[in-house]
Design an enzyme around this catalytic site. Structure first.
Site, mmCIF file in Angstrom:
data_model
loop_
_atom_site.group_PDB
_atom_site.id
_atom_site.type_symbol
_atom_site.label_atom_id
_atom_site.label_comp_id
_atom_site.label_asym_id
_atom_site.label_seq_id
_atom_site.Cartn_x
_atom_site.Cartn_y
_atom_site.Cartn_z
ATOM 1 N N HIS A 1 0.817 -1.212 0.000
ATOM 2 C CA HIS A 1 0.000 0.000 0.000
ATOM 3 C C HIS A 1 0.850 1.260 0.000
ATOM 4 O O HIS A 1 0.376 2.320 -0.413
ATOM 5 C CB HIS A 1 -0.928 0.007 1.217
ATOM 6 C CG HIS A 1 -1.775 1.226 1.312
ATOM 7 N ND1 HIS A 1 -2.753 1.504 0.384
ATOM 8 C CD2 HIS A 1 -1.778 2.258 2.177
ATOM 9 C CE1 HIS A 1 -3.339 2.653 0.692
ATOM 10 N NE2 HIS A 1 -2.757 3.123 1.784
ATOM 11 N N CYS A 2 2.107 1.189 0.456
ATOM 12 C CA CYS A 2 2.876 2.411 0.692
ATOM 13 C C CYS A 2 3.755 2.847 -0.478
ATOM 14 O O CYS A 2 3.588 3.947 -1.006
ATOM 15 C CB CYS A 2 3.746 2.228 1.943
ATOM 16 S SG CYS A 2 2.798 2.109 3.477
ATOM 17 N N ILE A 3 4.710 2.006 -0.852
ATOM 18 C CA ILE A 3 5.762 2.472 -1.761
ATOM 19 C C ILE A 3 5.243 2.852 -3.150
ATOM 20 O O ILE A 3 5.703 3.839 -3.723
ATOM 21 C CB ILE A 3 6.885 1.430 -1.867
ATOM 22 C CG1 ILE A 3 7.416 1.111 -0.473
ATOM 23 C CG2 ILE A 3 8.025 1.950 -2.720
ATOM 24 C CD1 ILE A 3 8.481 0.047 -0.461
ATOM 25 N N ILE B 1 2.492 4.203 -3.833
ATOM 26 C CA ILE B 1 1.486 5.262 -3.726
ATOM 27 C C ILE B 1 2.013 6.528 -3.072
ATOM 28 O O ILE B 1 1.862 7.638 -3.582
ATOM 29 C CB ILE B 1 0.266 4.737 -2.933
ATOM 30 C CG1 ILE B 1 -0.453 3.646 -3.750
ATOM 31 C CG2 ILE B 1 -0.705 5.864 -2.580
ATOM 32 C CD1 ILE B 1 -1.557 2.941 -3.009
ATOM 33 N N ASP B 2 2.653 6.378 -1.919
ATOM 34 C CA ASP B 2 2.984 7.541 -1.088
ATOM 35 C C ASP B 2 3.836 8.609 -1.774
ATOM 36 O O ASP B 2 3.606 9.808 -1.565
ATOM 37 C CB ASP B 2 3.661 7.083 0.201
ATOM 38 C CG ASP B 2 2.750 6.202 1.039
ATOM 39 O OD1 ASP B 2 1.555 6.134 0.727
ATOM 40 O OD2 ASP B 2 3.233 5.577 1.992
#
Length: 439
Positions: free
Chosen positions: A273-275, A277-278
Site C-alpha cells: 500500500h505504501c511504496i 502510492i505515497d
C-alpha cells in the site's frame, strides 16, 4: 479538571477507552497492541465480516495471533463493531483508513474525509483523535481539523488532534506494532503531550516531532527513499543485463561493504500500500508550491515500467528457446502477494503482469501458498475469486516467478520447460539450469 487533565489521567491509569477505525493491516495490530497494554479497545470497520471474525476470536491477518486475539476478546479487552454511534464511548479515536491514489495519480482522501465526518457527528469534549493513514504534509491540519471543528468544538480546547504514521512491515517477524519506534505529533503542546502519553503506553519507544506536518513528511520520506532506491536497482538491472552482468551477484558483493551502502533488490514492479502510492502524494502536494519532483517522478516511471520489461523478457525467451509465441503460451505465475511469505496482495505487480500477459493472448494461472483465492481489488476486479492452482510446472509452457515465497517448492520448477525468475529465487537456493532466465 480541564479536558486535557481528565484525558491525561485516564491515559495514565489505562481507564481511557480506545477506538480504532479501520481493522486492516494497520488497524487490527494496533487495536491488539492497545488491548494488550490494558486499554479497553473497540474496533470499527464498515466490513461486517471483520466484526464477525473478531467476535469469534479469529485473526484474518498474519501479524496477529489468533490465540492472542481470542484471549483479548474473551477478556473483553477487545471488541468490534460497525456502528459509528459507539464512537462517543471512546476517549481516544485512531483513524487507520486507506489513502489510495485516483486513476490520475491524485490523492484520494475520501476515506479520511468520510471518517472525519462520522467522528465529527459524535465528537465530544475530552477526546483525542489520531490519524495514522499515510498522506501528504498538511492533511491533518488542513483537511481533517476543519471537518472535526465543523460541529462547533475547538481543537486544542475541547478536543485534541494528532498524527502518527503507521510503520507496519507485513511478513517481518523481527518487528511488530509495539516494538517499532513510533513518530508522534500533536496539533499544539497539549495534543502533543497526549499523543506521547497514549502511544508511549502502547509501544516501546515514541519519537516526538514538532508538528503533524513534520510527522506526515517523515512517513513520505521513508517511502520515497525506498521507492527511489528500488528504481535505481531496477535500472541497474536493465543496464547490467545488457552487459551480461548479473545484478544480484553485484548486490551481494556490494553489501559486504560495512559503510556507505545499503542493499536494495530489483523485482517485477512495486507492491504494497505504501511504496507505489505515497511518493505521489508528495508529488501532488509539491505542485501547490510550484516545485517539480523530477527525481521522484522518474523513479515512479522506472518502477512502473518493470512489469512491461518482465513480459518482454518472457516473450523473447519463449520465442528463442521454445519457438513459441506468447499469444499461444500457457503461463503459471508463481506468487500473487506483493512480497514474500505474506498474503497481502495490495498493489501487487502480479496483477499487472497477468493483465499484460492476457492482453498479449497468453493463458494464465497463478500459484500462491499464501493466497488461496484472489480477492477483489480496486484496479483488477477481473481476477476476484480466481483460485490458486496446484504447482504443476509441466502443465505450462513457462513459469514466471513473481514472488519468492519460501513455501514454494523451487526444486519442482526444474521440470518446467522455461522459468523466468524476477526475484533471483532459483539461484538464491542454488538451483540453476538452462531453462532458467532472470528478468
Amino acid at each position: 479538571m480541564s479536558s486535557f487533565e481528565t484525558l491525561s489521567a485516564k491515559l495514565a491509569d489505562r481507564s481511557a477507552r480506545v477506538g480504532v477505525i479501520g481493522l486492516g493491516y494497520v488497524g487490527l495490530p494496533l487495536a491488539v497492541a492497545c488491548a494488550r497494554q490494558g486499554f479497553t479497545t473497540l474496533g470499527f470497520d464498515i466490513d461486517p465480516s471483520k466484526e464477525a471474525h473478531i467476535r469469534a476470536g479469529r485473526s484474518y491477518i498474519d501479524a496477529v495471533s489468533g490465540d492472542e486475539l481470542a484471549g483479548l476478546v474473551t477478556s473483553k479487552r477487545l471488541s468490534a463493531t460497525t456502528a459509528y454511534d459507539r464512537l462517543g464511548e471512546c476517549d481516544v479515536v485512531v483513524i487507520c483508513v486507506p489513502t489510495p491514489l485516483s486513476r490520475h495519480r491524485d490523492p484520494d482522501l475520501s476515506f479520511i474525509e468520510t471518517t472525519g465526518r462520522e467522528i465529527a457527528a459524535r465528537l465530544r469534549p475530552g477526546q483525542l483523535v489520531a490519524l495514522e493513514s499515510t498522506t501528504y504534509p498538511g492533511t491533518t491540519r488542513e483537511v481533517l481539523k476543519p471537518i472535526l471543528e465543523a460541529g462547533g468544538l475547538i481543537c486544542g480546547e475541547d478536543f485534541f488532534l494528532g498524527f502518527s504514521p503507521e510503520r507496519e512491515d507485513p511478513g517481518n517477524a523481527a518487528f511488530e506494532t509495539a516494538t517499532i519506534p513510533k513518530v508522534v505529533a500533536g496539533d499544539g503542546p497539549q495534543a502533543s503531550a497526549l499523543m506521547q502519553a497514549f502511544y508511549g503506553a502502547v509501544v516501546k519507544q515514541v519519537v516526538p516531532v514538532s508538528s503533524p506536518d513534520v510527522a506526515e513528511a517523515v512517513k513520505i520520506t521513508e517511502n520515497v527513499f525506498r521507492a527511489v532506491n528500488i528504481a535505481l536497482v531496477n535500472e541497474l538491472k536493465l543496464i547490467y543485463g545488457a552487459m551480461g552482468i548479473d545484478v544480484w551477484e553485484v548486490i551481494e558483493a556490494a553489501k559486504t561493504k560495512p559503510f556507505g551502502y545499503m542493499p536494495f533488490y530489483p523485482g517485477p514492479g512495486l507492491g504494497g500500500h505504501c511504496i507505489p502510492i505515497d511518493p505521489f502524494y508528495l508529488t501532488w502536494r509539491s505542485r501547490e508550491f510550484e516545485i517539480s519532483t523530477r527525481f521522484i517522478e522518474l523513479a515512479g516511471e522506472i518502477n512502473t515500467f518493470m512489469p512491461h520489461h518482465v513480459v518482454e523478457v518472457l516473450a523473447r525467451a519463449l520465442d528463442e528457446r521454445l519457438k513459441l509465441a506468447l499469444s499461444a503460451a500457457k503461463i503459471l505465475v508463481v506468487g500473487l502477494a506483493y512480497k514474500k511469505n505474506v498474503a497481502d496482495v495490495r498493489e501487487s505487480p502480479s496483477f499487472k503482469l497477468m493483465a499484460l500477459l492476457e492482453a498479449r493472448g497468453a493463458s494464465i494461472a497463478f500459484h500462491d501458498p499464501h493466497v488461496p483465492q484472489a480477492p477483489n481489488t480496486r484496479e483488477h476486479p477481473e481476477y476476484a475469486g480466481q483460485a490458486s492452482v496446484a504447482l504443476d510446472p509441466a502443465a505450462y509452457d513457462a513459469v514466471l516467478i513473481a514472488t519468492d515465497h519460501d513455501a514454494v517448492d523451487y526444486g519442482a520448477l526444474t521440470s518446467a520447460r522455461l522459468v523466468v525468475d524476477t526475484r533471483n529465487a532459483m539461484a538464491a537456493r542454488g538451483i540453476f539450469g538452462p531453462n532458467v532466465v532472470k528478468a
